[in-house]
Design a protein around this motif. Structure first.
Motif, PDB file in Angstrom:
ATOM      1  N   ASP A   1      -7.334  12.053  -8.017  1.00 46.51           N
ATOM      2  CA  ASP A   1      -6.762  12.773  -7.029  1.00 46.51           C
ATOM      3  C   ASP A   1      -7.284  12.448  -5.771  1.00 46.51           C
ATOM      4  N   TYR A   2      -6.367  11.678  -4.932  1.00 47.92           N
ATOM      5  CA  TYR A   2      -6.554  11.008  -3.588  1.00 47.92           C
ATOM      6  C   TYR A   2      -7.052  11.882  -2.664  1.00 47.92           C
ATOM      7  N   TYR A   3      -6.326  12.986  -2.529  1.00 49.49           N
ATOM      8  CA  TYR A   3      -6.498  14.116  -1.483  1.00 49.49           C
ATOM      9  C   TYR A   3      -8.029  14.428  -1.864  1.00 49.49           C
ATOM     10  N   ASP A   4      -8.474  14.776  -2.965  1.00 48.55           N
ATOM     11  CA  ASP A   4      -9.751  15.424  -3.360  1.00 48.55           C
ATOM     12  C   ASP A   4     -10.877  14.377  -2.814  1.00 48.55           C
ATOM     13  N   ILE A   5     -10.238  13.155  -3.224  1.00 49.70           N
ATOM     14  CA  ILE A   5     -11.560  11.908  -2.719  1.00 49.70           C
ATOM     15  C   ILE A   5     -11.663  11.951  -1.360  1.00 49.70           C
ATOM     16  N   LEU A   6     -10.697  12.191  -0.469  1.00 46.04           N
ATOM     17  CA  LEU A   6     -10.898  12.028   0.942  1.00 46.04           C
ATOM     18  C   LEU A   6     -11.225  13.554   1.342  1.00 46.04           C
ATOM     19  N   GLY A   7     -10.967  14.431   0.548  1.00 43.58           N
ATOM     20  CA  GLY A   7     -11.533  15.860   1.277  1.00 43.58           C
ATOM     21  C   GLY A   7     -10.656  16.645   2.119  1.00 43.58           C
ATOM     22  N   VAL A   8      -9.267  16.113   1.849  1.00 48.12           N
ATOM     23  CA  VAL A   8      -7.966  16.624   2.683  1.00 48.12           C
ATOM     24  C   VAL A   8      -7.206  17.387   2.023  1.00 48.12           C
ATOM     25  N   GLU A   9      -6.310  18.382   2.774  1.00 44.17           N
ATOM     26  CA  GLU A   9      -5.269  19.125   1.997  1.00 44.17           C
ATOM     27  C   GLU A   9      -4.182  18.274   1.641  1.00 44.17           C
ATOM     28  N   ARG A  10      -3.259  18.723   0.747  1.00 46.61           N
ATOM     29  CA  ARG A  10      -2.229  17.985   0.462  1.00 46.61           C
ATOM     30  C   ARG A  10      -1.130  17.858   1.502  1.00 46.61           C
TER      31      ARG A  10
ATOM     32  N   ARG B   1     -15.270   2.007  -2.524  1.00 46.40           N
ATOM     33  CA  ARG B   1     -14.274   1.521  -3.245  1.00 46.40           C
ATOM     34  C   ARG B   1     -13.058   2.998  -3.512  1.00 46.40           C
ATOM     35  N   GLU B   2     -13.345   4.161  -3.945  1.00 44.69           N
ATOM     36  CA  GLU B   2     -12.585   5.100  -4.396  1.00 44.69           C
ATOM     37  C   GLU B   2     -11.971   5.355  -2.900  1.00 44.69           C
ATOM     38  N   ALA B   3     -12.578   5.669  -1.789  1.00 47.84           N
ATOM     39  CA  ALA B   3     -12.149   6.020  -0.513  1.00 47.84           C
ATOM     40  C   ALA B   3     -10.990   5.080   0.055  1.00 47.84           C
ATOM     41  N   ASN B   4     -11.265   3.727  -0.327  1.00 47.04           N
ATOM     42  CA  ASN B   4     -10.587   2.568   0.084  1.00 47.04           C
ATOM     43  C   ASN B   4      -9.169   2.636  -0.648  1.00 47.04           C
ATOM     44  N   GLU B   5      -9.171   3.144  -1.820  1.00 48.66           N
ATOM     45  CA  GLU B   5      -7.977   3.216  -2.829  1.00 48.66           C
ATOM     46  C   GLU B   5      -7.404   4.389  -2.356  1.00 48.66           C
ATOM     47  N   ALA B   6      -7.826   5.498  -2.146  1.00 48.26           N
ATOM     48  CA  ALA B   6      -7.191   6.806  -1.776  1.00 48.26           C
ATOM     49  C   ALA B   6      -6.633   6.614  -0.488  1.00 48.26           C
ATOM     50  N   TYR B   7      -6.993   6.050   0.599  1.00 49.11           N
ATOM     51  CA  TYR B   7      -6.522   5.753   1.687  1.00 49.11           C
ATOM     52  C   TYR B   7      -5.433   4.776   1.900  1.00 49.11           C
ATOM     53  N   GLU B   8      -5.413   3.774   0.853  1.00 48.75           N
ATOM     54  CA  GLU B   8      -4.419   2.775   0.629  1.00 48.75           C
ATOM     55  C   GLU B   8      -3.141   3.369   0.230  1.00 48.75           C
ATOM     56  N   VAL B   9      -3.092   4.563  -0.514  1.00 49.37           N
ATOM     57  CA  VAL B   9      -2.019   5.295  -0.911  1.00 49.37           C
ATOM     58  C   VAL B   9      -1.674   6.346   0.119  1.00 49.37           C
ATOM     59  N   LEU B  10      -2.391   6.970   0.649  1.00 49.15           N
ATOM     60  CA  LEU B  10      -2.219   8.199   1.409  1.00 49.15           C
ATOM     61  C   LEU B  10      -1.793   7.829   2.865  1.00 49.15           C
ATOM     62  N   LYS B  11      -2.201   6.644   3.211  1.00 49.60           N
ATOM     63  CA  LYS B  11      -1.717   6.088   4.727  1.00 49.60           C
ATOM     64  C   LYS B  11      -0.344   5.762   4.559  1.00 49.60           C
ATOM     65  N   ASP B  12       0.103   5.386   3.340  1.00 52.42           N
ATOM     66  CA  ASP B  12       1.372   4.705   3.368  1.00 52.42           C
ATOM     67  C   ASP B  12       2.581   5.767   3.147  1.00 52.42           C
TER      68      ASP B  12
ATOM     69  N   LYS C   1       4.076   5.140  -0.622  1.00 56.31           N
ATOM     70  CA  LYS C   1       3.198   5.403  -1.640  1.00 56.31           C
ATOM     71  C   LYS C   1       2.884   6.969  -1.754  1.00 56.31           C
ATOM     72  N   ARG C   2       2.520   7.453  -0.682  1.00 53.51           N
ATOM     73  CA  ARG C   2       2.050   9.040  -0.673  1.00 53.51           C
ATOM     74  C   ARG C   2       3.316   9.783  -1.257  1.00 53.51           C
TER      75      ARG C   2
ATOM     76  N   SER D   1       4.875  14.702  13.635  1.00 55.14           N
ATOM     77  CA  SER D   1       3.538  15.504  13.607  1.00 55.14           C
ATOM     78  C   SER D   1       2.754  14.662  12.491  1.00 55.14           C
ATOM     79  N   GLY D   2       3.159  13.584  12.100  1.00 50.97           N
ATOM     80  CA  GLY D   2       2.317  12.747  11.409  1.00 50.97           C
ATOM     81  C   GLY D   2       2.546  13.057   9.736  1.00 50.97           C
ATOM     82  N   ARG D   3       3.429  13.906   9.504  1.00 50.08           N
ATOM     83  CA  ARG D   3       3.577  14.270   7.910  1.00 50.08           C
ATOM     84  C   ARG D   3       4.813  13.634   7.389  1.00 50.08           C
ATOM     85  N   VAL D   4       4.473  13.425   5.999  1.00 49.79           N
ATOM     86  CA  VAL D   4       5.615  12.660   5.406  1.00 49.79           C
ATOM     87  C   VAL D   4       6.943  13.447   5.072  1.00 49.79           C
ATOM     88  N   VAL D   5       7.923  12.969   5.709  1.00 47.70           N
ATOM     89  CA  VAL D   5       9.148  13.632   5.159  1.00 47.70           C
ATOM     90  C   VAL D   5      10.034  12.565   4.389  1.00 47.70           C
TER      91      VAL D   5
END
Length: 325
Positions: free
Chosen positions: A5-14, A47-58, A61-62, A172-176
């Motif tokens: 759960d990449y959101y949980d790893i970074l501590g952010v909402e979906r 490493r976990e944070a890097n991986e989560a960010y690699e997905v959620l910043k894109d 992928k997100r 607003s910076g959200r994925v659509v």
């Protein structure tokens, strides 16, 4: 392999915005960077944070990762015996461009990440178009979309209209997801993993450069009757006990329509009967392989029961003799 759960790893909402995800990642990167943290598991957390960010910043992928998680707490499904396994068509009808990782080495990513995105970004996705000198015309990037077809589409071929989703980041910076439709000619006998090229339907060029191409990578939806094995089609064919024992000619479905199949007398469950050329079409067509499965009637009346009892008294047969019992 466990679901991450990449959101949980970074501590952010979906529904976190792009800036929120970036701030959360930077906070964790500072906290767990091996050069500054004394915590024993800092390297793993980093490493976990890097991986989560690699997905959620894109955005691409997100969006696909979010789709994977829809409808269940962990998305995907589990293998027999436990463990996460993504569905085969989890990323179908999404468009992806670019390739490779940024900000981390490919070896730093988990098996979970690689099962979804491969070792170079999205599997099959890559920047194919050449670059151009600064200030000159630049060809647009190629894109890849994964599409899940019905088996009948590949068997018959023909033109098909597909709806594709291109993830974008809004103001607003959200994925659509922006949807568009494309018309594509499906070759008869197209194979899983094959790519179809739509020239000029990728990303637009810059400074007068030509558009990139769109590559559609083929997968197949699960079929209620057939399973693909290369060019062959596997069909589990139910037969009655008397058909298996005495032999019979039975109607058997094929993608081109029902045909008659001769069941040899004395056939057991698991016997494989081959219908030549009844599989997927091609220069050399595949075969349809019917695997027999003996099934009993759901309801047995008194007369049928008496016949079973007579057979049990008459037949000198122990199906468990090979087991020594």
């Amino acid at each position: 392999m466990e679901y991450k759960d990449y959101y949980d790893i970074l501590g952010v909402e979906r529904d976190a915005a792009e800036d929120d995800i970036k701030r959360a990642y930077r906070k964790l990167a500072r906290k767990y960077h091996p050069d500054v943290s004394s915590e024993t598991d800092a390297a793993d957390k980093f490493r976990e944070a890097n991986e989560a960010y690699e997905v959620l910043k894109d955005p691409e992928k997100r969006a696909a990762y979010d789709r994977l998680g829809q409808g269940s707490g962990q998305g995907g499904h589990t293998r027999a015996g436990g463990g996460f396994e993504p569905p085969p068509d989890w990323n179908s009808n999404f468009e992806f461009h670019g390739g490779g990782y940024t900000g981390a080495d490919a070896g730093d990513f988990s098996d979970f990440f690689e099962s979804l995105f491969g070792r170079g970004g999205f599997r099959g996705a890559g920047a194919r178009g050449p670059g151009a000198p600064a200030g000159g015309a630049m060809r647009g990037q190629d894109q890849t979309a994964y599409i899940a077809l019905d088996l009948e589409d590949a068997f018959a071929g023909g033109q098909k209209t597909l709806s594709l989703r291109m993830p974008e980041v809004d103001d607003s910076g959200r994925v659509v997801n922006r949807e568009r439709t494309v018309r594509v000619n499906i070759p008869k006998g197209v194979r899983a993993g094959q790519q179809l090229r739509l020239a000029g339907q990728g990303m637009p060029g810059m400074a007068g450069g030509e558009a990139g191409d769109l590559y559609l990578e083929i997968a197949f939806k699960t079929h209620p009757l057939y399973r693909l094995d290369d060019k062959n089609l596997i069909l589990e064919l139910p037969v009655a006990p008397w058909e298996a024992a005495l032999g019979a000619t039975v109607k058997t479905p094929t993608p081109a329509g029902p045909v008659d199949l001769k069941i040899p007398a004395g056939s057991n469950s698991g016997r494989r009967l081959r219908l030549k050329g009844r599989g997927m079409p091609g220069k050399t067509s595949g075969d349809l392989i019917a695997i027999l499965r003996i099934v009993l009637p759901e309801k047995v009346d008194d007369e049928a029961r008496a016949l079973y009892e007579k057979l049990a008294r008459h037949a000198d047969f122990n199906p468990r003799a090979r087991l020594g019992v």
